[in-house]
Motif scaffolding. Structure first.
Motif, PDB file in Angstrom:
ATOM      1  N   TYR A 193       0.844  -1.198   0.000  1.00  9.70           N
ATOM      2  CA  TYR A 193       0.000   0.000   0.000  1.00  9.70           C
ATOM      3  C   TYR A 193       0.877   1.244   0.000  1.00  9.70           C
ATOM      4  CZ  TYR A 193      -3.274  -3.618   1.283  1.00  9.70           C
ATOM      5  OH  TYR A 193      -4.023  -4.766   1.292  1.00  9.70           O
TER       6      TYR A 193
ATOM      7  N   ALA B 121      -6.796  -0.771   4.508  1.00 10.06           N
ATOM      8  CA  ALA B 121      -6.586  -2.216   4.393  1.00 10.06           C
ATOM      9  C   ALA B 121      -6.964  -2.930   5.683  1.00 10.06           C
ATOM     10  CB  ALA B 121      -5.135  -2.498   4.035  1.00 10.06           C
TER      11      ALA B 121
ATOM     12  N   SER C 132      -4.091   4.415   2.873  1.00  7.99           N
ATOM     13  CA  SER C 132      -4.451   3.153   2.234  1.00  7.99           C
ATOM     14  C   SER C 132      -4.162   1.960   3.157  1.00  7.99           C
ATOM     15  CB  SER C 132      -3.701   2.991   0.910  1.00  7.99           C
ATOM     16  OG  SER C 132      -2.302   2.948   1.100  1.00  7.99           O
ATOM     17  N   ARG C 133      -3.160   2.093   3.986  1.00  6.80           N
ATOM     18  CA  ARG C 133      -2.855   1.016   4.927  1.00  6.80           C
ATOM     19  C   ARG C 133      -3.928   0.904   6.000  1.00  6.80           C
ATOM     20  NH1 ARG C 133       3.004   3.698   4.736  1.00  6.80           N
ATOM     21  NH2 ARG C 133       3.690   2.706   2.774  1.00  6.80           N
TER      22      ARG C 133
END
Length: 539
Positions: free
Chosen positions: A152, A161, A157-158
């Motif tokens: 990522y 996730a 974005s992490r």
């Protein structure tokens, strides 16, 4: 309050503590082969508020890269105030923050996480509750979490996730330890409070308790006190020091619910004593007493080998050793850290090491973790009823110890009475046996036991570490010929051990006739593997 002291002032036997210090030298010596566990360590033990052991040994920094030792003058010795990467012991801080929100009414244990964290319901998580996150029963996979740092591009974005993670089991059906639980808990806490996790930690726990060396991302001004961890080639971080070892936590800017907290033994000692005090230390309360009880309440009774309070593991003999019991709390960390709190004896043991320096492919640190907890347990006196002579066995795994009578002049059935204090792994058993052929063959004798937590009915062995009390035992040997011998046999399997077994008051009678009385100095008893105490009331 915590206060400096000595084992003797705390009523402890100093010998096991001295032996632990010698063991540390073995674990820190590369010449020890498979017994070489870590370059350096800092350890602390407390009994009833008295610091009975505080030591540092080995090196906080020893290697320049994955294989090369630094020149001797550049190596950094471990200190009692060395700051260590706690790894998964960090989860305890996340859990404490969660319990604070539970007590404040901002969270509810049985409410689905998605109510507080919109989007969490994705991929079948709509029924996962706050309690299930805190007890690792959410259904998340126990394997590695997604490689957040690798797959990522940025922190946002992490975090997404984590929010999108898919469980592999229905919630509440399985215990599987997973970093995703505390990563998710981090997102919940930040959502309901509107504050980042590191700020919450400082405002709600480390600030009030003056844990000045505890937190995420230690400042550069303290780098000289920080223990190094791993030399990492992928990601290309070089020798990691002062930054969290865990790659996923690192990819989240060093602040994560599952890892990233750094601390010292002294700060952790204040935290442990706060829990023993019911949530308060030096007048600063960080949890109400009810919240502390939630930490040590077993919510995982459907999973007997995985007892768990909110965040804290309970009764795990594999690293809690002789301190293990139903209310014993603790956690371990991948970098070689452990914290064990035993409310029953108002004691705790802290071991911080840099096991992953310079690489993670080292033997398990569990021997050292059990070593410090066993040490504290064995140092605590167990007074025999009546302060008479007693025998104590604290052997290692795959060992048998016996106390055997001489040939007794029996002419018929005999009664056997004794007292015992049993603190063992369930599969490490004390049995009573009889032989009518001078020890050629032995038969187990059924026993009846009285006392706190004693097993009911007739039993053929005694074991377990959940009860710390003397038991009174009676047995009938129905077949006892002239010259019968009796023996008490304690056998351990290859795995873990508790504190051990104490015996005292062994008496054998035929009717009103006393055939053996262990209180007498001339009692015909032969001990192998047992330590005899002459009657001072200790071991």
């Amino acid at each position: 309050m915590l206060r400096p002291g000595t084992p003797e002032r705390a009523g402890l036997d100093p010998a096991p503590i001295d032996a632990f210090q010698r063991a540390l030298a073995t674990w820190e010596n590369p010449a020890s082969g498979t017994n070489y566990l870590f370059p350096g360590a800092t350890a602390l033990m407390v009994r009833d508020g008295t610091v009975v052991h505080r030591s540092a040994s080995g090196y906080a920094v020893k290697y320049a890269d994955a294989k090369t030792e630094l020149p001797a003058d550049q190596q950094v010795p471990a200190r009692t105030d060395t700051i260590y990467d706690l790894a998964s012991v960090s989860k305890l801080f996340t859990s404490l923050l969660a319990v604070q929100q539970l007590e404040a009414g901002s969270l509810d244990l049985e409410t689905p996480v998605a109510k507080y964290l919109p989007g969490f319901e994705a991929n079948g998580k709509e029924k996962v509750t706050i309690r299930q996150l805190l007890t690792h029963t959410s259904g998340f996979d126990s394997g590695p979490v997604p490689s957040l740092w690798k797959g990522y591009p940025d922190t946002a974005s992490r975090r997404q996730a984590v929010l999108d993670a898919k469980p592999i089991n229905a919630p509440g059906t399985t215990y599987l330890y997973s970093d995703l639980n505390m990563l998710s808990m981090q997102l919940v806490l930040e959502k309901v409070t509107g504050k980042p996790l590191d700020v919450l930690l400082h405002e709600r726990i480390t600030g009030p308790l003056h844990l000045d060396d505890t937190g995420y991302n230690p400042p550069k001004s303290k780098l000289d006190r920080v223990a190094a961890t791993e030399y990492q080639a992928s990601p290309a971080r070089g020798m990691v020091r002062g930054s969290v070892h865990d790659e996923n936590a690192w990819s989240l800017d060093g602040v994560a619910g599952h890892a990233g907290v750094f601390s010292t033994v002294d700060d952790l000692a204040v935290l442990a004593q706060t829990i023993l005090n019911g949530g308060v230390y030096k007048g600063k309360r960080v949890l109400p007493e009810h919240g502390v009880r939630l930490l040590q309440q077993n919510f995982n009774q459907d999973f007997p080998d995985d007892s768990h309070g909110l965040g804290f593991e309970l009764d795990q003999i594999w690293y809690m050793g002789g301190l293990s019991g139903p209310s014993t709390m603790g956690h371990t960390g991948y970098t070689g850290t452990s914290l064990v709190i035993d409310p029953a004896s108002r004691s705790f043991a802290i071991l911080l090491t840099n096991r992953v320096h310079p690489g993670r492919s080292t033997p398990s640190t569990n021997a050292a973790r059990r070593g410090i907890t066993q040490t504290l347990a064995k140092a605590m006196p167990v007074k025999a009823p009546g302060n008479g002579p007693s025998w104590y066995a604290d052997q290692a795994g795959s060992t048998t110890s016996t106390v055997t009578t001489g040939a007794l002049p029996a002419k018929g059935p005999v009664g056997v009475d004794f007292d015992t204090f049993v603190n063992t792994e369930p599969t490490d058993q004390l049995v009573l046996e009889a032989s009518n052929d001078d020890g050629g063959t032995w038969s187990q004798i059924p026993m009846r036991v009285k006392g706190k937590g004693a097993p009911g009915g007739e039993v053929t062995f005694l074991s377990g570490q959940s009860v710390r009390a003397w038991w009174t035992v009676h047995a009938e040997v129905t077949k006892a010929d002239e010259g019968v011998k009796l023996r008490w046999r304690y056998t351990t399997d290859p795995l873990y051990e508790g504190r051990g077994v104490n015996l005292t008051g062994m008496k054998v009678r035929e009717g009103d006739h006393m055939l053996l009385n262990s209180d007498r100095p001339d009692a015909p008893l032969t001990a192998e593997g047992w330590k005899r105490n002459a009657g001072t009331g200790g071991k």
